[in-house]
Motif scaffolding. Sequence first.
Motif, mmCIF file in Angstrom:
data_model
loop_
_atom_site.group_PDB
_atom_site.id
_atom_site.type_symbol
_atom_site.label_atom_id
_atom_site.label_comp_id
_atom_site.label_asym_id
_atom_site.label_seq_id
_atom_site.Cartn_x
_atom_site.Cartn_y
_atom_site.Cartn_z
ATOM 1 N N GLN A 58 0.832 -1.197 0.000
ATOM 2 C CA GLN A 58 0.000 0.000 0.000
ATOM 3 C C GLN A 58 0.866 1.246 0.000
ATOM 4 O OE1 GLN A 58 -2.956 0.097 3.085
ATOM 5 N NE2 GLN A 58 -3.648 2.151 2.588
ATOM 6 N N THR A 59 1.994 1.204 0.725
ATOM 7 C CA THR A 59 2.931 2.330 0.729
ATOM 8 C C THR A 59 3.527 2.543 -0.654
ATOM 9 O OG1 THR A 59 3.481 1.970 3.063
ATOM 10 C CG2 THR A 59 5.057 3.230 1.747
ATOM 11 N N LEU A 60 3.904 1.454 -1.330
ATOM 12 C CA LEU A 60 4.465 1.593 -2.673
ATOM 13 C C LEU A 60 3.444 2.210 -3.622
ATOM 14 C CD1 LEU A 60 6.472 -1.734 -3.195
ATOM 15 C CD2 LEU A 60 7.224 0.433 -2.198
ATOM 16 N N ARG A 61 2.182 1.826 -3.481
ATOM 17 C CA ARG A 61 1.143 2.362 -4.360
ATOM 18 C C ARG A 61 0.862 3.825 -4.072
ATOM 19 N NH1 ARG A 61 -1.392 -2.991 -3.583
ATOM 20 N NH2 ARG A 61 -2.484 -2.165 -1.765
ATOM 21 N N GLU A 62 0.654 4.150 -2.795
ATOM 22 C CA GLU A 62 0.178 5.489 -2.444
ATOM 23 C C GLU A 62 1.297 6.521 -2.381
ATOM 24 O OE1 GLU A 62 -2.030 5.114 1.163
ATOM 25 O OE2 GLU A 62 -3.660 3.963 0.219
ATOM 26 N N ARG A 63 2.483 6.123 -1.936
ATOM 27 C CA ARG A 63 3.570 7.098 -1.761
ATOM 28 C C ARG A 63 4.433 7.239 -3.004
ATOM 29 N NH1 ARG A 63 7.426 7.420 3.608
ATOM 30 N NH2 ARG A 63 8.928 8.955 2.850
ATOM 31 N N TYR A 64 4.587 6.136 -3.753
ATOM 32 C CA TYR A 64 5.505 6.158 -4.888
ATOM 33 C C TYR A 64 4.805 5.938 -6.227
ATOM 34 C CZ TYR A 64 8.902 5.763 -1.116
ATOM 35 O OH TYR A 64 9.627 5.985 0.024
ATOM 36 N N GLY A 65 3.524 5.641 -6.206
ATOM 37 C CA GLY A 65 2.803 5.404 -7.457
ATOM 38 C C GLY A 65 3.239 4.145 -8.172
ATOM 39 N N VAL A 66 3.783 3.189 -7.429
ATOM 40 C CA VAL A 66 4.271 1.932 -8.004
ATOM 41 C C VAL A 66 3.312 0.822 -7.592
ATOM 42 C CG1 VAL A 66 6.104 0.219 -7.951
ATOM 43 C CG2 VAL A 66 6.677 2.643 -8.077
ATOM 44 N N ARG B 99 3.333 -8.443 -10.707
ATOM 45 C CA ARG B 99 3.515 -9.888 -10.801
ATOM 46 C C ARG B 99 4.729 -10.298 -9.991
ATOM 47 N NH1 ARG B 99 7.529 -11.761 -14.222
ATOM 48 N NH2 ARG B 99 8.628 -10.127 -15.368
ATOM 49 N N THR B 100 4.823 -11.583 -9.704
ATOM 50 C CA THR B 100 5.976 -12.125 -9.000
ATOM 51 C C THR B 100 6.521 -13.325 -9.754
ATOM 52 O OG1 THR B 100 4.530 -13.519 -7.644
ATOM 53 C CG2 THR B 100 5.213 -11.399 -6.704
ATOM 54 N N GLY C 129 12.160 -15.119 -4.538
ATOM 55 C CA GLY C 129 12.075 -14.564 -5.888
ATOM 56 C C GLY C 129 11.985 -13.061 -5.872
ATOM 57 N N HIS C 130 11.261 -12.535 -6.861
ATOM 58 C CA HIS C 130 11.195 -11.086 -7.051
ATOM 59 C C HIS C 130 9.786 -10.652 -7.413
ATOM 60 C CE1 HIS C 130 15.401 -12.279 -7.923
ATOM 61 N NE2 HIS C 130 15.693 -11.160 -7.285
ATOM 62 N N ALA C 131 9.471 -9.400 -7.080
ATOM 63 C CA ALA C 131 8.220 -8.771 -7.495
ATOM 64 C C ALA C 131 8.541 -7.701 -8.523
ATOM 65 C CB ALA C 131 7.497 -8.160 -6.298
ATOM 66 N N TYR C 132 7.640 -7.530 -9.496
ATOM 67 C CA TYR C 132 7.823 -6.580 -10.589
ATOM 68 C C TYR C 132 6.602 -5.678 -10.706
ATOM 69 C CZ TYR C 132 11.452 -9.922 -11.939
ATOM 70 O OH TYR C 132 12.542 -10.751 -11.938
ATOM 71 N N ASP C 133 6.829 -4.458 -11.223
ATOM 72 C CA ASP C 133 5.697 -3.573 -11.474
ATOM 73 C C ASP C 133 5.181 -3.800 -12.889
ATOM 74 O OD1 ASP C 133 7.462 -2.262 -13.186
ATOM 75 O OD2 ASP C 133 7.588 -0.435 -11.993
ATOM 76 N N ARG D 57 9.655 -3.895 -14.148
ATOM 77 C CA ARG D 57 10.823 -3.437 -13.397
ATOM 78 C C ARG D 57 10.838 -4.132 -12.045
ATOM 79 N NH1 ARG D 57 10.813 2.818 -12.021
ATOM 80 N NH2 ARG D 57 8.742 2.133 -11.367
ATOM 81 N N GLN D 58 11.982 -4.712 -11.683
ATOM 82 C CA GLN D 58 12.079 -5.399 -10.398
ATOM 83 C C GLN D 58 11.989 -4.387 -9.270
ATOM 84 O OE1 GLN D 58 15.328 -8.301 -9.831
ATOM 85 N NE2 GLN D 58 15.630 -7.373 -7.818
ATOM 86 N N ILE D 59 11.071 -4.613 -8.332
ATOM 87 C CA ILE D 59 10.888 -3.669 -7.240
ATOM 88 C C ILE D 59 11.174 -4.276 -5.868
ATOM 89 C CG2 ILE D 59 9.244 -2.237 -8.494
ATOM 90 C CD1 ILE D 59 6.997 -3.636 -6.974
ATOM 91 N N GLU D 60 11.198 -5.593 -5.782
ATOM 92 C CA GLU D 60 11.415 -6.215 -4.475
ATOM 93 C C GLU D 60 12.034 -7.589 -4.636
ATOM 94 O OE1 GLU D 60 8.798 -7.556 -0.509
ATOM 95 O OE2 GLU D 60 7.818 -7.319 -2.466
ATOM 96 N N GLN D 61 13.001 -7.878 -3.788
ATOM 97 C CA GLN D 61 13.507 -9.243 -3.643
ATOM 98 C C GLN D 61 12.832 -9.838 -2.411
ATOM 99 O OE1 GLN D 61 17.800 -9.833 -3.821
ATOM 100 N NE2 GLN D 61 17.637 -11.454 -2.281
ATOM 101 N N ILE D 62 12.314 -11.048 -2.543
ATOM 102 C CA ILE D 62 11.431 -11.615 -1.531
ATOM 103 C C ILE D 62 11.946 -12.960 -1.042
ATOM 104 C CG2 ILE D 62 9.072 -12.419 -1.064
ATOM 105 C CD1 ILE D 62 8.253 -10.853 -3.636
ATOM 106 N N GLU D 63 11.824 -13.187 0.256
ATOM 107 C CA GLU D 63 11.933 -14.530 0.821
ATOM 108 C C GLU D 63 10.873 -14.648 1.905
ATOM 109 O OE1 GLU D 63 15.665 -16.779 1.888
ATOM 110 O OE2 GLU D 63 14.830 -16.516 3.901
ATOM 111 N N ILE D 64 10.024 -15.660 1.821
ATOM 112 C CA ILE D 64 8.955 -15.871 2.796
ATOM 113 C C ILE D 64 9.042 -17.308 3.307
ATOM 114 C CG2 ILE D 64 6.482 -15.811 3.257
ATOM 115 C CD1 ILE D 64 6.175 -13.977 0.832
#
Length: 239
Positions: free
Chosen positions: A161-169, A173-174, A205-209, A213-220
């Motif tokens: 939500q922060t990425l959407r509202e603060r940065y417009g990103v 997909r992941t 893996g990674h999340a993309y916009d 564009r890669q926006i996050e590297q993820i491990e859960i």
Amino acid sequence: MASDEYVPLYVQIGRHVRSQILGGQLNDGDAIPSEPSLMKTFGTTRGTVRQAIGELVNEGLVRREQGKGTFVQFRPMTHSIWNFGGFSDSIRGRAGLGVARVIEHEVIDVDGEPTLRLVRLRGIRTPEGDESIHSLDTSHLSLRLFPGLDTVDFENASLYQTLRERYGVHPHRTELSLTTVAPDAAVFALLGETPRSPALVTLRGHAYDGDDRQIEQIEIVYSSSIEFKISTTMPSTGD
């Protein structure tokens, strides 16, 4: 926001073609834009274009045919892990409130790039006040792409939500790999597991916009109480 001036041209070209394939503008068997066309579009050399195409070949998205060109080899196969996505988004509408406890929140250097390393325990608090821990999430995000993200209190704010509202990103997909691991004692303790617990499911893996564009590297790392339900849709091939 960071611009593509920091991204090598061959990566930009690969993103452009990959986006056309994944977006359905180029379908299985279609020829991708020619090398001269891509050279003109991106104002670059044949060697750079061939490097980009080579990456796509290695990914299995395209194939080269001697004397004919380069063609898409991509038949959509959708794997949906139910309820996967931004945690706050995934539990919206369910009974209970998403909770997060920040374990690590620090700025580190990754290949010369200032990066936020964010480690959180994620879970749900029921209306009765009971809490259950579902996962240990580790995220790495570029502070050049998201300046000031390290100042956000993520115990009280949703990352996506922060990425959407603060940065417009908008995370679009992941690309994730699923494995099982036997975590160390510290991870077991954080998730409330015991040494006798089974190996835990982990996604990396990674999340993309939407611009690929890669926006996050993820491990859960998920607790043993989580049950995965996977639905798969494959197109008919006539076989």
